[in-house]
Design a protein around this motif. Structure first.
Motif, PDB file in Angstrom:
ATOM      1  N   ASP A 255      41.879  30.093  47.536  1.00 53.85           N
ATOM      2  CA  ASP A 255      41.739  31.093  46.479  1.00 53.85           C
ATOM      3  C   ASP A 255      43.106  31.444  45.906  1.00 53.85           C
TER       4      ASP A 255
ATOM      5  N   HIS B 233      44.632  30.698  41.810  1.00 53.37           N
ATOM      6  CA  HIS B 233      45.088  31.673  40.814  1.00 53.37           C
ATOM      7  C   HIS B 233      46.126  31.077  39.870  1.00 53.37           C
ATOM      8  N   ASN B 234      46.883  30.113  40.366  1.00 54.26           N
ATOM      9  CA  ASN B 234      47.947  29.521  39.559  1.00 54.26           C
ATOM     10  C   ASN B 234      47.603  28.120  39.072  1.00 54.26           C
TER      11      ASN B 234
ATOM     12  N   SER C   5      44.717  26.404  36.645  1.00 53.60           N
ATOM     13  CA  SER C   5      43.531  26.543  35.796  1.00 53.60           C
ATOM     14  C   SER C   5      42.528  25.415  36.017  1.00 53.60           C
TER      15      SER C   5
ATOM     16  N   GLN D 173      44.946  41.671  39.482  1.00 53.19           N
ATOM     17  CA  GLN D 173      45.122  40.300  39.926  1.00 53.19           C
ATOM     18  C   GLN D 173      43.779  39.741  40.364  1.00 53.19           C
ATOM     19  N   GLY D 174      43.702  38.431  40.432  1.00 54.29           N
ATOM     20  CA  GLY D 174      42.468  37.809  40.878  1.00 54.29           C
ATOM     21  C   GLY D 174      41.784  37.065  39.754  1.00 54.29           C
ATOM     22  N   LEU D 175      40.681  36.468  40.082  1.00 57.82           N
ATOM     23  CA  LEU D 175      39.957  35.650  39.120  1.00 57.82           C
ATOM     24  C   LEU D 175      38.924  36.452  38.338  1.00 57.82           C
TER      25      LEU D 175
ATOM     26  N   THR E 196      41.147  40.875  35.304  1.00 61.71           N
ATOM     27  CA  THR E 196      42.378  40.490  34.627  1.00 61.71           C
ATOM     28  C   THR E 196      42.726  41.520  33.559  1.00 61.71           C
TER      29      THR E 196
END
Length: 333
Positions: free
Chosen positions: A131, A135-136, A138, A277-279, A282
């Protein structure tokens, strides 16, 4: 009467390693380095825990170079025949602050799973690091952490693992599954109040995403009640922001723009990237939701500013683009 000199057994490598971690916890890095070095010199050359601990002690010592830390970290990954429990502990050294190196944590996680493919803790940790890496990236396959969390839950159903599964069910668009998992966890896994709050919160988000807005708001209230029942829980900007976002999704859908705008206005929008932060949560989505609420109140200039701010965070954020285009068309008519 006979007299003799008492003999004290020399501490083992494991004892010295344990003492080293105690020293780390207390902030005594110099003592920690000494203890880990002694552990390695006392038959602990194949101890990943001792090497990782030494690396962290070196990292914490401002007089040391990170190069020395990484030498120790890499030596830890060269160790063989360690237990999954040891690798899980090494994982946490790498994953958490101050090291926070997901690549190293990923390697330790793989070793834990190789040592014991049925270790639920290792699967949960592995999901966490994938996970973090996602985050970094795509192009990351979000089903990978989802599968890891599901594996952990299948091995040992707990409220914690259920929360992680529900989170990724929402990330991947499996909203009904998220609701099913959270309901199951609340009913059968005896979550503490903090975990219960998280489960209700995730259920609320899943419901809000599917347009079940009234039920979503009911679960947000249940979430707040559970969090407030936990004496150790403290509301901070992150929780206010994420709670506000879920509420806003539902309130905007119900046309209750005034309530949505009031909730979202509580957060300093200039600092969103400090705690969003997180998916799922945002800054760009926060500002887009705020823009929708302001637009619903007829505050078109403020709404346009919010949509533009959303696009400053992420120029490719489609909802904000569409909302801004629609707003501009409405203004020009």
């Amino acid at each position: 009467m006979l007299f003799f000199t008492p003999v004290t057994a020399s501490p083992s490598s494991g004892d010295l390693t344990d003492a080293g971690y105690v020293a780390l916890e207390s902030g005594d890095n110099r003592m920690a380095k000494t203890l880990f070095t002694r552990a390695l010199d006392t038959g602990g050359q194949n101890s990943p825990l001792a090497w990782a601990g030494l690396g962290k002690a070196l990292w914490n010592d401002s007089s040391s170079l990170n190069e020395a830390s990484y030498t120790a970290f890499n030596r830890s990954l060269e160790c063989v025949n360690a237990s999954s429990e040891d690798w899980n502990a090494v994982f946490m050294v790498f994953f958490n602050e101050p090291v926070n190196d997901f690549e190293l944590a990923y390697s330790a996680g793989l070793k834990a799973l190789e040592a014991d493919p049925e270790d639920d803790v290792a699967w949960n940790y592995f999901g966490c690091v994938i996970d973090g890496l996602a985050h970094n990236n795509s192009d990351a396959d979000l089903n990978e952490p989802f599968d890891a969390f599901k594996k952990a839950m299948s091995l040992n159903p707990t409220a914690l693992y259920s929360g992680n599964v529900a989170y990724y069910a929402i990330v991947t668009g499996n909203y009904s599954y998220a609701v099913e998992i959270t309901d199951q966890a609340v009913e059968y896994y005896s979550p503490d109040e903090w975990s219960k709050g998280t489960l209700f919160f995730l259920k609320a988000l899943a419901l809000a995403e599917t347009g079940s807005s009234e039920e979503a708001l009911e679960n947000i209230e249940l979430s707040r009640e559970a969090y407030n029942s936990d004496e150790s829980f403290e509301w901070d900007e992150y929780f206010y922001a994420t709670d506000g976002m879920v509420s806003a999704i539902a309130l905007n859908d119900l046309g209750r723009s005034d309530e949505s705008a009031e909730i979202l206005a509580r957060i300093d929008t200039d600092k969103l990237d400090d705690y969003m932060q997180g998916l799922l949560f945002t800054p760009e989505r926060y500002m887009d939701l705020y823009g929708v609420a302001l637009s619903g109140l007829g505050r078109t200039d403020d709404a346009a500013t919010a949509f533009e701010k959303s696009l400053e965070y992420n120029i490719d954020y489609i909802p904000a683009k569409n909302h801004l285009d629609n707003l501009n068309q409405k203004i020009s008519q």
